[in-house]
Design an enzyme around this catalytic site. Sequence first.
Site, PDB file in Angstrom:
ATOM      1  N   ASP A   7       0.869  -1.171   0.000  1.00 27.95           N
ATOM      2  CA  ASP A   7       0.000   0.000   0.000  1.00 27.95           C
ATOM      3  C   ASP A   7       0.908   1.224   0.000  1.00 27.95           C
ATOM      4  O   ASP A   7       1.440   1.621   1.041  1.00 27.95           O
ATOM      5  CB  ASP A   7      -0.913  -0.017   1.235  1.00 27.95           C
ATOM      6  CG  ASP A   7      -1.763   1.253   1.358  1.00 27.95           C
ATOM      7  OD1 ASP A   7      -1.845   2.012   0.374  1.00 27.95           O
ATOM      8  OD2 ASP A   7      -2.343   1.470   2.439  1.00 27.95           O
ATOM      9  N   LYS A  68       3.348  11.585  -3.548  1.00 30.13           N
ATOM     10  CA  LYS A  68       2.391  10.766  -4.302  1.00 30.13           C
ATOM     11  C   LYS A  68       1.370  11.647  -5.009  1.00 30.13           C
ATOM     12  O   LYS A  68       0.847  11.276  -6.059  1.00 30.13           O
ATOM     13  CB  LYS A  68       1.693   9.779  -3.354  1.00 30.13           C
ATOM     14  CG  LYS A  68       0.660   8.893  -4.042  1.00 30.13           C
ATOM     15  CD  LYS A  68       0.003   7.951  -3.055  1.00 30.13           C
ATOM     16  CE  LYS A  68      -1.140   7.181  -3.679  1.00 30.13           C
ATOM     17  NZ  LYS A  68      -1.787   6.258  -2.734  1.00 30.13           N
ATOM     18  N   GLU A 145      -7.295   0.884  -4.838  1.00 33.67           N
ATOM     19  CA  GLU A 145      -7.384   0.893  -3.373  1.00 33.67           C
ATOM     20  C   GLU A 145      -8.781   0.524  -2.857  1.00 33.67           C
ATOM     21  O   GLU A 145      -8.891  -0.264  -1.909  1.00 33.67           O
ATOM     22  CB  GLU A 145      -6.937   2.254  -2.842  1.00 33.67           C
ATOM     23  CG  GLU A 145      -5.426   2.463  -2.995  1.00 33.67           C
ATOM     24  CD  GLU A 145      -4.988   3.885  -2.734  1.00 33.67           C
ATOM     25  OE1 GLU A 145      -5.850   4.733  -2.425  1.00 33.67           O
ATOM     26  OE2 GLU A 145      -3.778   4.172  -2.841  1.00 33.67           O
ATOM     27  N   ASP A 168     -12.192   6.672   1.571  1.00 36.37           N
ATOM     28  CA  ASP A 168     -10.756   6.535   1.864  1.00 36.37           C
ATOM     29  C   ASP A 168     -10.140   7.921   2.015  1.00 36.37           C
ATOM     30  O   ASP A 168      -9.883   8.609   1.034  1.00 36.37           O
ATOM     31  CB  ASP A 168     -10.086   5.767   0.727  1.00 36.37           C
ATOM     32  CG  ASP A 168      -8.624   5.440   1.022  1.00 36.37           C
ATOM     33  OD1 ASP A 168      -8.082   5.968   2.014  1.00 36.37           O
ATOM     34  OD2 ASP A 168      -8.010   4.666   0.264  1.00 36.37           O
TER      35      ASP A 168
END
Length: 613
Positions: A7, A68, A145, A168
Site C-alpha cells: 500500500d 504521491k 485501493e 478513503d
Amino acid sequence: MAIIGIDLGTTNSLVTVWKNGQSILIPNTFGHFLTPSVVSIDHETIYVGEIAKERLITHPKETAGIFKRFMGSDKIYTLGKRRFRPEELSAFILKKLKEDAEAFLKEPVAEAVVSVPAYFNDAQRSATKRAGELAGLKVERLVNEPSAAALACQLMNAEEDANLLVFDFGGGTLDVSLVECFDNVINVLAVSGDNRLGGSDFDRLLARYFCQEKRLDFEALNENTKGVLLQSAEKCKFDLTDAETAKMTVSAEELHDTLPISREQFIEIAAPLFTRLTEPIKKVLIDGSLSLDEIDQVVLVGGSCKMPVVKLYVNYVLGKEADSIGSPDTIVALGTGAYAGIKARHQDIRDILLTDICPFSLGVNIVNPLEHSRDLMSVLIERNTTLPASRTGIYCTASDFQSKIELKVYQGEGRYADENSFLGKLDLPVPRKPKGQETVDVRFTYDINGILVVEATALSTKNTKSLLLISDSNTMDKHEIEKKVAALQKYKIHPKDKDENRLLLARGDRLFTQTVGELRKAVEFELFLFSHALESQKTHAISKARERFSYFLDQVSWELENGGFGPSLTNPDENWYQTFKTEDTGDKTGIPSEEDLKNLFLNWQLNRKKRDD
C-alpha cells in the site's frame, strides 16, 4: 518466491504478504507497520521512513514527503544538490519495503502488487510501475485501493453480495468509491476524489489558525519553524481524536507558545475542508446510479478517518452509520496482500475477480456547430466503465464533398476537445458526397493494460482503418501486445449479438406473438427496456437489465402456462372423473349434467375476471 502486497500511501506505506491463510502485515526495522512516505538526503546517504520524517524539521530543504500527489507529473523535487521526480522518490519507499519484506520472510522478493487510487490515470499508473522497476520489483498488477479495501472486508465478513461505499481519507488524498460485491466478483462501479485533500491539510489549517491567534505571518516563518508548527498541529489533531480539548505547544528558534483548542473549535476551523468532503460523495453516487438506500455498508479507510469529527461528518451527510472494519490505516494493505495471495495462486484463498475501471473518458472530436474553430468531445468510453470494454459510435461527414474524416482521439472530461489530453489521430478516406450522406462506424476497445484499439469503418465502402495506442505504463513486448490485442477481439461483439442476450430477445419476441391486450403491451415495454440497455453497451446496466428481463419473461411464461387456467388444466389428476363428481358436482352417482358444466365454466370466467381486475 513470495509476491508481496504494498500500500504505497501519500503519508504512510505498508507491506503485506499472504501466509498461513491470512494477509500478514510486515514490520519495518523499528517494529512498526506504518513506514512514513518521506525521503531525506544527507550528502550521499539516503534516509527513508521514520528517520527521514524526523529530518523534515531539521533538514527541510533536503527532505520531501507527500510526493504521491504529483505522481505522473513533471514536478521536480530538489533535495540538497540532487533532483528527483515523484516516482524516483516513491522508488526509495518501495525499495525500503522490499528490504523489510525480505528480512521478515528470509527470502528474496522480486514481485509486488501495488495499490493505487482508482482515479489514477495512465500517467500516474505508469509512474507507479516505473517506481517499482527502479526499486527492483516486478509490478505486473496494480490494484485499485477501494477494491483492495472491499476484498479485505469480504474476507473479514465472509459476505458475498453487498454494495459498499468506500470512503478513503488518507494523509494526502481523498478517494470515494462505490463497490459492488457479488459471486466472487468485486466490481468498482464509480470513483471520485480529491487528490489535493488529506489529513495534512487539516494540519496546515491548524498551523495557520495558531499564527492568526498569535498575530504571526505563517508564510514569513523560516522552514524549520514551519516544520515544528505543522508537527505540533498534527499532534494536536491526534490528541483531539481521544479528547474534547487539546493544546498546540510550539517550541522553535523564534517561537515558544501554547494555544488550547477544543474539538468544536477544530470543526469550525476546518469547515472549508468538510465542505470539500461532500463533493466526491455526491459525484460518485450520481456516476454509480445508486441511491443511499441501496448502499449496504459505508467503509472508512485511511488514517484521517480515525478523527471522530470525520466519522461524525460522514454519518451526517450519508444519514447512516459508517463502519471502521479493522484499522483504517491497514485495511487497504491487508486487501492488497490478499490479492497478492490470489495472484500467487495460493490454495487457501478463493479466487476473487477484481474488475478494473476506466478512470477517465475516451472519445473523438466532432464539429462544434456554434464555434467551428473549436471541436467538441464526443465520448465513446465513459469514465467508470468496467474494463475491458468496447464501444461504438456512428458519425457522419460535416462538410460537402469532403474526401476524408479525421478522427482525433482524446482522454479527459472536458466538453471541448482541446481541454482533454490528445492521444493520437486516424484519417479515413470517404467518397465525396453532400454533408451528412457519408457515415462511419467508430469503435474503441480498451483494456487495463493501457491498450486502446481504434477502428473506423466507412459504411458505404466497408473500408476500415485502425489505430493502436499503447500507454507508457505498458511494459509488454511486441509479442505480448499482439496476444492482448487478439484477446480483445471478443469484446468487439455488440452486447445484442451475444448468445445470452440474443436468447432473451428471441424469447421476448416469441412471447409477444403469444400474448394479447395488456400483457402484450407489457412484453413490448420490457423488450424496449432491455434493448435500450443493450444499446448503452454498459456492462453493469446490461447485467441488471438481463436479470430483470429474464425474471419478467419467466413470469409471462408461467402466466401463459398456468395463470389463465384452473388447477385441473395445469396439473390434471389421473382420477379426475371421481374428483370432479365428488368435489365439483356433489353428485356421487352419475355424470355431471350440462347445467353443472355451464355453472362451473361461468364461475371460472368470473374468478378469472376478478383476478385480472
